[in-house]
Design an enzyme around this catalytic site. Structure first.
Site, short mmCIF file in Angstrom:
data_model
loop_
_atom_site.label_atom_id
_atom_site.label_comp_id
_atom_site.label_asym_id
_atom_site.label_seq_id
_atom_site.Cartn_x
_atom_site.Cartn_y
_atom_site.Cartn_z
CB ILE A 12 -0.86 -0.04 1.24
CG1 ILE A 12 -1.70 -1.41 1.45
CG2 ILE A 12 -1.98 1.00 1.11
CD1 ILE A 12 -2.61 -1.36 2.79
CB ILE A 59 10.47 3.16 11.81
CG1 ILE A 59 9.67 1.96 12.39
CG2 ILE A 59 9.74 3.72 10.09
CD1 ILE A 59 8.06 1.89 12.36
CB THR A 84 1.35 -6.42 6.97
OG1 THR A 84 2.07 -7.00 5.95
CG2 THR A 84 1.93 -5.03 7.12
CB THR A 99 7.91 -3.11 13.28
OG1 THR A 99 9.18 -3.71 12.89
CG2 THR A 99 7.51 -1.96 12.55
CB THR A 123 -5.51 -2.73 10.46
OG1 THR A 123 -6.21 -3.86 9.94
CG2 THR A 123 -4.86 -2.85 11.93
CG ASP A 124 -10.51 -4.01 9.20
OD1 ASP A 124 -9.58 -4.70 9.36
OD2 ASP A 124 -11.36 -4.51 8.16
CD GLU A 125 -6.65 -8.25 10.97
OE1 GLU A 125 -5.97 -8.51 11.72
OE2 GLU A 125 -6.39 -8.47 9.74
CE1 TYR A 147 -0.86 -5.78 11.03
CE2 TYR A 147 -2.98 -6.63 11.16
CZ TYR A 147 -2.09 -5.70 10.71
OH TYR A 147 -2.46 -4.70 9.79
CG ASN A 246 -12.00 -15.69 3.84
OD1 ASN A 246 -11.92 -14.49 3.37
ND2 ASN A 246 -11.61 -16.17 4.90
N PRO A 271 -5.55 -19.86 14.37
CG PRO A 271 -3.73 -20.61 15.59
CD PRO A 271 -4.21 -20.26 14.20
#
Ligand code: NAD
Ligand code: DAU
Length: 334
Positions: A12, A59, A84, A99, A123-125, A147, A246, A271
């Protein structure tokens, strides 16, 4: 504008850099560590642009960050830099913590010292899973994986710099992106390349998990709107126009590639697998953004891009990715 784009060699980030350089006339410096997912090939069509500069660095390294700020003299930092892939975060969370937590902290300190606007790409997560309806920016944060938990930590740190130090920081939270240049560990490029090679199509669990698909050019434009018009301290969700299970995404890819449904293999579920994501994007729409690419059309174009650009994925599919694939799926690629 003059921008420092961290993580701009990824999927992205490089899409955003291309838009800002070629459509907005910005001056862009990319700072990127070049992990397995960061690729200089993603700059192929603008590497020689006079307003583009690439610096390799992490970074979480304050010297690399201050060197990049000295070189770029930016008005804003846009941070895409991240680990990611959810499955890798389950197997090996270390890099996700360093990170997302330490790296974001180093960037925030640098932005504060130089009084720069700051955009965190999120992220929406961070909201976790939702059975019906859509998450708004007020929804509670309930991340499920290493993540998403470390991305949530980064978001909270960004908000603390706004509240504590008045840093003009904004957060853009995107739903599942797809499009050209996406590393083939992710569902859509993995299924396209496996379908084209006659490999098995590994669907986790029953395949009825739902994702809210957004084309990477649409999410990049949303980030541009948030950069230019977002109110400091605010969060903006940017979800795609379409949701799909999916298994139906895989069936579309089978139809577009001429593969066979007999290639589908239901494998062990991930998981802690989130069942459904869905974002309400009213707030970023009020800034003048709306998605332009519907999923059916964008997916057809994405399949065509992978079919026509083997120069991009061939070195990945014949390199370290093979070992990753064997570890993750317990089988070899064709
Ligand atoms: P990607 O994995 O393709 O690229 C990540 C980039 O960050 C790579 O170029 C990598 O080299 C770089 N990077 C990683 N660690 C770094 C570090 N410590 N220092 C400097 N550079 C580093 O990722 P992507 O899919 O393009 O995602 C970009 C951002 O968008 C991430 O913050 C991600 O959380 C967020 N996001 C992604 C999606 C999606 O569906 N892919 C959706 C919403 C939000
Ligand atoms: O929602 C935004 C997030 O989307 C981003 O923040 C992440 O960086 C990005 O990786 C993506 O996360 P997901 O876990 O949703 O994406 P992934 O492509 O890994 O998986 C999409 C869905 O497909 C998910 O339900 C798991 C499933 N899947 C994935 C793979 C790789 C399979 O069934 N089989 C697979 O082999």
């Amino acid at each position: 504008m003059k921008l420092l784009v961290c993580g701009g060699a990824g999927f992205i980030g490089s899409t955003f850099v291309r838009q800002r350089l070629l459509e907005h006339g910005d001056e862009v410096t990319v700072l990127d560590k070049l992990t397995y997912a960061g690729r200089e090939e993603n700059f192929h069509d603008f590497a020689e642009h006079p307003s583009f500069r690439f610096l390799r660095g992490a970074i979480e390294d304050p010297a690399a960050v201050s060197g990049a700020i000295d070189a770029a003299a930016p008005q804003a930092i846009v941070n895409f830099a991240a680990e990611t892939h959810v499955d890798r975060s389950i197997a090996e969370p270390d890099a996700f913590v360093s990170t997302h937590a330490l790296g974001t902290y180093v960037l925030l300190e640098a932005a504060r010292a130089a009084a720069l606007r700051y955009v965190q790409v999120s992220t929406d997560e961070v909201y976790g899973s939702i059975e019906s309806g859509s998450f708004t920016e007020q929804s509670p944060l309930r991340p499920s994986s290493p993540y998403s938990a470390t991305k949530t930590g980064a978001d909270l740190l960004v908000q603390s710099y706004f509240h504590t130090y008045d840093l003009p920081a904004v957060i853009a939270r995107g739903s599942n992106n797809y499009g050209p240049y996406q590393y083939p560990e992710k569902l859509i490029p993995l299924m396209i390349l496996n379908a084209l090679h006659g490999d098995a199509l590994p669907v986790y669990g029953d395949g009825m998990q739902v994702r809210n698909w957004i084309h990477s050019t649409d999410f990049s434009r949303a980030i541009g709107h948030v950069l230019e018009h977002g109110v400091p301290g605010e969060v903006y969700n940017a979800g795609g126009p379409d949701e799909e299970a999916n298994i139906d995404v895989v069936k579309r890819i089978i139809a577009a590639t001429g593969a066979s449904e007999s290639q589908i293999e239901h494998v062990a579920d991930r998981p802690g697998h989130d069942r459904r994501y869905s974002l309400s994007s009213d707030k970023v729409r009020a800034l003048g953004w709306e998605p332009q690419v519907r999923f059916a059309e964008g997916l057809e174009q994405t399949v065509a891009w992978y079919r026509d650009n083997s120069w991009w994925w061939q070195p990945i599919r014949s390199g370290d990715y093979r070992a990753y694939y064997e570890r993750q799926y317990g089988r070899t690629l064709a």
